[in-house]
Design a protein around this motif. Structure first.
Motif, PDB file in Angstrom:
ATOM      1  N   LYS A 147       0.962  -1.178   0.081  1.00 44.66           N
ATOM      2  CA  LYS A 147       0.187  -0.123   0.007  1.00 44.66           C
ATOM      3  C   LYS A 147       0.909   1.158  -0.100  1.00 44.66           C
ATOM      4  O   LYS A 147       0.554   2.456  -0.598  1.00 44.66           O
ATOM      5  N   VAL A 148       2.045   1.109   0.720  1.00 45.71           N
ATOM      6  CA  VAL A 148       2.913   2.393   0.590  1.00 45.71           C
ATOM      7  C   VAL A 148       4.091   1.931  -0.237  1.00 45.71           C
ATOM      8  O   VAL A 148       4.673   0.817  -0.240  1.00 45.71           O
ATOM      9  N   GLN A 149       4.406   2.619  -1.304  1.00 47.76           N
ATOM     10  CA  GLN A 149       5.280   2.350  -2.343  1.00 47.76           C
ATOM     11  C   GLN A 149       6.780   3.040  -1.927  1.00 47.76           C
ATOM     12  O   GLN A 149       7.688   2.224  -2.533  1.00 47.76           O
ATOM     13  N   SER A 150       6.671   3.832  -0.951  1.00 52.88           N
ATOM     14  CA  SER A 150       8.165   4.187  -0.464  1.00 52.88           C
ATOM     15  C   SER A 150       8.173   4.953   1.058  1.00 52.88           C
ATOM     16  O   SER A 150       6.883   5.252   1.354  1.00 52.88           O
ATOM     17  N   TRP A 151       9.184   5.118   1.608  1.00 55.27           N
ATOM     18  CA  TRP A 151       9.086   5.315   3.004  1.00 55.27           C
ATOM     19  C   TRP A 151      10.152   6.056   3.332  1.00 55.27           C
ATOM     20  O   TRP A 151      11.412   6.156   2.873  1.00 55.27           O
ATOM     21  N   ASP A 152       9.964   7.256   4.235  1.00 56.29           N
ATOM     22  CA  ASP A 152      10.843   8.081   4.898  1.00 56.29           C
ATOM     23  C   ASP A 152      11.159   7.185   6.063  1.00 56.29           C
ATOM     24  O   ASP A 152      10.358   7.344   7.222  1.00 56.29           O
ATOM     25  N   VAL A 153      12.242   6.317   5.972  1.00 54.42           N
ATOM     26  CA  VAL A 153      12.453   5.473   7.111  1.00 54.42           C
ATOM     27  C   VAL A 153      13.147   6.208   8.265  1.00 54.42           C
ATOM     28  O   VAL A 153      12.652   5.944   9.462  1.00 54.42           O
ATOM     29  N   VAL A 154      14.055   7.359   8.115  1.00 51.15           N
ATOM     30  CA  VAL A 154      14.676   7.948   8.904  1.00 51.15           C
ATOM     31  C   VAL A 154      14.474   9.610   8.647  1.00 51.15           C
ATOM     32  O   VAL A 154      14.856   9.769   7.588  1.00 51.15           O
ATOM     33  N   ASN A 155      13.885  10.357   9.506  1.00 49.08           N
ATOM     34  CA  ASN A 155      13.465  11.682   9.077  1.00 49.08           C
ATOM     35  C   ASN A 155      14.630  12.598  10.021  1.00 49.08           C
ATOM     36  O   ASN A 155      14.816  12.252  11.152  1.00 49.08           O
ATOM     37  N   GLU A 156      15.174  13.751   9.416  1.00 47.12           N
ATOM     38  CA  GLU A 156      15.961  14.781   9.994  1.00 47.12           C
ATOM     39  C   GLU A 156      16.761  14.284  10.955  1.00 47.12           C
ATOM     40  O   GLU A 156      16.911  14.770  12.212  1.00 47.12           O
ATOM     41  N   PRO A 157      18.091  13.425  10.632  1.00 47.77           N
ATOM     42  CA  PRO A 157      18.977  12.992  11.502  1.00 47.77           C
ATOM     43  C   PRO A 157      20.283  14.136  11.919  1.00 47.77           C
ATOM     44  O   PRO A 157      21.110  13.744  12.711  1.00 47.77           O
TER      45      PRO A 157
END
Ligand code: XIL
Length: 354
Positions: A147-157
């Protein structure tokens, strides 16, 4: 191994349909062709469940949008609000169903973020923390597999001044690179098909932060991290010096990975209370920033033009219009409150059709 050499060693994951533009010729509305038909990759916007019962938003989104990013309801702040034992996926299920019903891709945002999760993970011993960290990613990314084709796995490190990586509850357990690598490894297990992104802001406007991000990407790729896409949020400001946006995007492109302009908006506000420049002049500066970004996006190889997402459609949808500094006059997004094209929409359409 330098960055260019790295290119040749990378197997860029199969991309979601290289271009989601409709093949159907489009009739310009308000003198503007549907942005989803002219944007290489996809034209995206953020969404929250409240938008799904707003007829004007629905009309605008169905006309222009081919990808959605949940604005806040796919973050731990909502999903973990009742604790680790009762994940709340009801709202993102509604968003996922809407995306599927309307032929829109869904970009997951975001699995691991320094700024959320502290309360739910507080007090866990190391073994429980590990189970919770891995389990959260497995449950959420597993639930949205297909259902989700892509992910922001980690944000703003990255630290805001670019001097290093943030310390947070995740890095205190696994190390600064360590939590990022663990998150990507777990996301890869949970969803072998999704394109996995690292997402960050102010990369164009703060060169030191952009450079730190590039160094992090290089380290992760050399370490074999399944990092497959690079998200530059592009919350731009009107006074970024000419050429600086393009210079960063050129550096970012050197990895050969798909690039997501993931959260574009350009507030007309500046920090100076003495800034007496009028709105039309500020809009001309906004147009210059947006044009520079869109034109450099257009110069990317097709395989690297993943999507171009604005952080809202109408000015009144913007998070800038919800903060206490709002003067009710900001125009950070492609459309005005009535859904009519702003200069930003026209600048995007011009750049995407050149
Ligand atoms: C913001 C949303 O727009 C707000 O509604 C929410 O209250 C806080 O988060 N970078 C990000 C986004 O990656 O998730 C943030 O979105 C904006 C900055």
């Amino acid at each position: 191994m330098n960055r260019r050499a790295l290119l040749t060693s990378l197997a860029v994951a199969p991309l979601i349909a290289g271009c989601r533009r409709s093949a159907v010729a489009s009739t310009p509305r308000g003198g503007l062709p549907p942005l989803r038909t002219i944007t290489p990759g996809a034209f995206g916007t953020c969404v929250q469940v409240a938008n799904l019962t707003d007829p004007a938003w629905l009309d605008l989104a169905r006309t222009h949008v081919s990808q959605l990013t949940p604005e806040w309801e796919m973050k731990m702040e909502y999903i973990l609000a009742d604790g680790l034992d009762r994940l709340r996926l009801d709202r993102t299920d509604r968003i996922a169903r809407f995306a599927a019903d309307n032929g829109m891709a869904l970009h997951g945002h975001t699995l691991i973020w320094y700024s959320q999760g502290q309360e739910a993970f507080a007090g866990l011993d190391n073994a429980a923390f590990d189970r919770a960290f891995d389990g959260y990613i497995a449950t959420v990314a597993g639930h949205y597999r297909g259902k989700v084709q892509s992910w922001d796995v980690v944000n703003e490190p990255i630290l805001d001044d670019g001097s290093g990586l943030r310390d947070c509850h995740w890095s205190r357990r696994y190390g600064q690179d360590g939590y990022i690598r663990r998150a990507f490894d777990e996301a890869r297990i949970a969803d072998p098909e999704a394109v996995l992104f690292l997402n960050e802001y102010n990369l164009e406007g703060v060169p030191a932060k952009g450079a730190q991000f590039l160094r992090l990407v290089e380290r992760l790729l050399k370490a074999g991290c399944p990092l497959q896409g690079l998200g530059t949020q592009s919350h731009l400001w009107i006074d970024i010096p000419d050429g600086q946006i393009a210079a960063f995007m050129h550096e970012l492109a050197q990895f050969g990975l798909p690039i997501h302009v993931s959260e574009l908006d350009v507030s007309l506000r500046t920090d100076s209370a003495l800034d007496l420049r009028g709105q039309q002049y500020r809009l001309s500066l906004q147009t210059a920033r947006v044009t520079e970004l869109a034109e450099v996006y257009m110069r990317l190889p097709a395989a690297q033009r993943f999507a171009f997402t604005t952080w809202g459609l109408r000015d009144t949808d913007s998070w800038y219009r919800r903060d206490d500094k709002d003067d009710g006059k900001d125009r950070p997004l492609p459309f005005d409150a009535a859904g009519q094209p702003n200069p930003m929409a026209r600048a995007l359409a011009t750049a995407f059709q050149t």
